[in-house]
Scaffold this active site. Sequence first.
Site, PDB file in Angstrom:
ATOM      1  N   LYS A   1       0.963  -1.382  -0.006  1.00 19.34           N
ATOM      2  CA  LYS A   1      -0.174   0.140  -0.111  1.00 19.34           C
ATOM      3  C   LYS A   1       0.640   1.326  -0.151  1.00 19.34           C
ATOM      4  CE  LYS A   1      -4.355  -1.977   1.596  1.00 19.34           C
ATOM      5  NZ  LYS A   1      -5.208  -2.174   2.847  1.00 19.34           N
TER       6      LYS A   1
ATOM      7  N   ARG B   1      -3.167  -9.843   5.289  1.00 21.54           N
ATOM      8  CA  ARG B   1      -3.734 -10.117   3.954  1.00 21.54           C
ATOM      9  C   ARG B   1      -2.728  -9.640   3.006  1.00 21.54           C
ATOM     10  NH1 ARG B   1      -6.436  -6.906   0.288  1.00 21.54           N
ATOM     11  NH2 ARG B   1      -7.970  -7.560  -0.868  1.00 21.54           N
TER      12      ARG B   1
HETATM   13  N1  HH2 Z   1      -7.497  -3.586   1.431  1.00 18.98           N
HETATM   14  C1  HH2 Z   1      -7.909  -3.571   0.088  1.00 18.98           C
HETATM   15  C2  HH2 Z   1      -8.905  -4.669  -0.289  1.00 18.98           C
HETATM   16  N2  HH2 Z   1      -9.634  -5.301   0.696  1.00 18.98           N
HETATM   17  N3  HH2 Z   1      -9.969  -6.101   2.863  1.00 18.98           N
HETATM   18  C3  HH2 Z   1      -9.544  -5.976   4.179  1.00 18.98           C
HETATM   19  N4  HH2 Z   1     -10.414  -6.652   4.938  1.00 18.98           N
HETATM   20  N5  HH2 Z   1      -8.451  -5.186   4.536  1.00 18.98           N
HETATM   21  C4  HH2 Z   1      -7.608  -4.626   3.830  1.00 18.98           C
HETATM   22  O1  HH2 Z   1      -6.793  -3.799   4.083  1.00 18.98           O
HETATM   23  C5  HH2 Z   1      -8.023  -4.500   2.273  1.00 18.98           C
HETATM   24  C6  HH2 Z   1      -9.018  -5.198   1.812  1.00 18.98           C
HETATM   25  C7  HH2 Z   1      -7.103  -2.964  -1.027  1.00 18.98           C
HETATM   26  O2  HH2 Z   1      -6.032  -3.700  -1.529  1.00 18.98           O
HETATM   27  P1  HH2 Z   1      -6.125  -4.594  -2.849  1.00 18.98           P
HETATM   28  O3  HH2 Z   1      -7.149  -5.780  -2.927  1.00 18.98           O
HETATM   29  O4  HH2 Z   1      -4.632  -5.130  -3.204  1.00 18.98           O
HETATM   30  O5  HH2 Z   1      -6.550  -3.807  -4.036  1.00 18.98           O
HETATM   31  P2  HH2 Z   1      -7.891  -3.197  -4.634  1.00 18.98           P
HETATM   32  O6  HH2 Z   1      -8.928  -2.797  -3.633  1.00 18.98           O
HETATM   33  O7  HH2 Z   1      -7.493  -2.079  -5.706  1.00 18.98           O
HETATM   34  O8  HH2 Z   1      -8.342  -4.485  -5.473  1.00 18.98           O
END
Ligand code: HH2
Length: 258
Positions: free
Chosen positions: A202, A237
Amino acid sequence: MAILNLTPDSFSDGGIYADLDSAVARAQALIGEGADILDLGAESTRPGAEPVAEELELARLLPVLEAVVPLGVPVSVDTYKPKVAREALSRGAKLINDVTGLRNPEMSAVLAEFNAPAVIMHMPTTSPKNMQFQAHYQNVVAEVRDFLALQAERALSAGVPEVILDPGIGFGKTLEHNLALLKNLGQIVALGHSVLVGASRKKTIGELTGINEPAERVMGSVAAHLFAVDQGAALIRVHDVRPHWQALRVWEALRWEK
Ligand code: HH2
């Protein structure tokens, strides 16, 4: 918990696993690297992301879900839509990861019906689209903790069997807010539920290191997550399972009994 994004626009891996074959191959690789849970996401929640319609989210999600459930690792689905959760749970998903923190009571009703646990994540709005405009807190740690405590209590009284709490690193928060939450994670752990932290690749890691390319933020992510585990997080995660797996094995051997 390994991240598997089935989206064209996720912030670090958008578009890479958007077709069935590459998504399933990625799931197999993540399991081989030591993932205990797969978290499938079919709508990006990066800051400013546009919501997608239920039909599109389901069309991206269900074929992959059906192909990865038989791989034998519990599958979580990253969605805040009750209809998507219902379809996923009825096809073998075991956990719903709701970035809106179960604000929609229909979501708790679906979870109760399927006797499925949920991740309750904090973000200051109901949508990632405008969350960065809401990064104002008097006391971020207390406000996030109180939100999670209230949503956990509501979920459990609605019949959700178990909740996992997540401070929502990067969701409507500045670098200072994210650091305060990580440093004071113990206050969320003290609520008595399992805690999940997601700092993988992030912006917070980029801001601390000057590394702009998300895929190059692996070591900083490992450091943040080890710190979180040391504060009592039960789940992390991550995009990069192998480096975390390795760091955790060493940390486990070295930590003193608390
Ligand atoms: N961060 C993201 C998405 N879902 N869920 C939880 N529980 N905690 C988090 O910190 C979290 C999450 C964002 O990251 P990512 O899935 O890599 O990206 P995107 O939302 O752009 O798909």
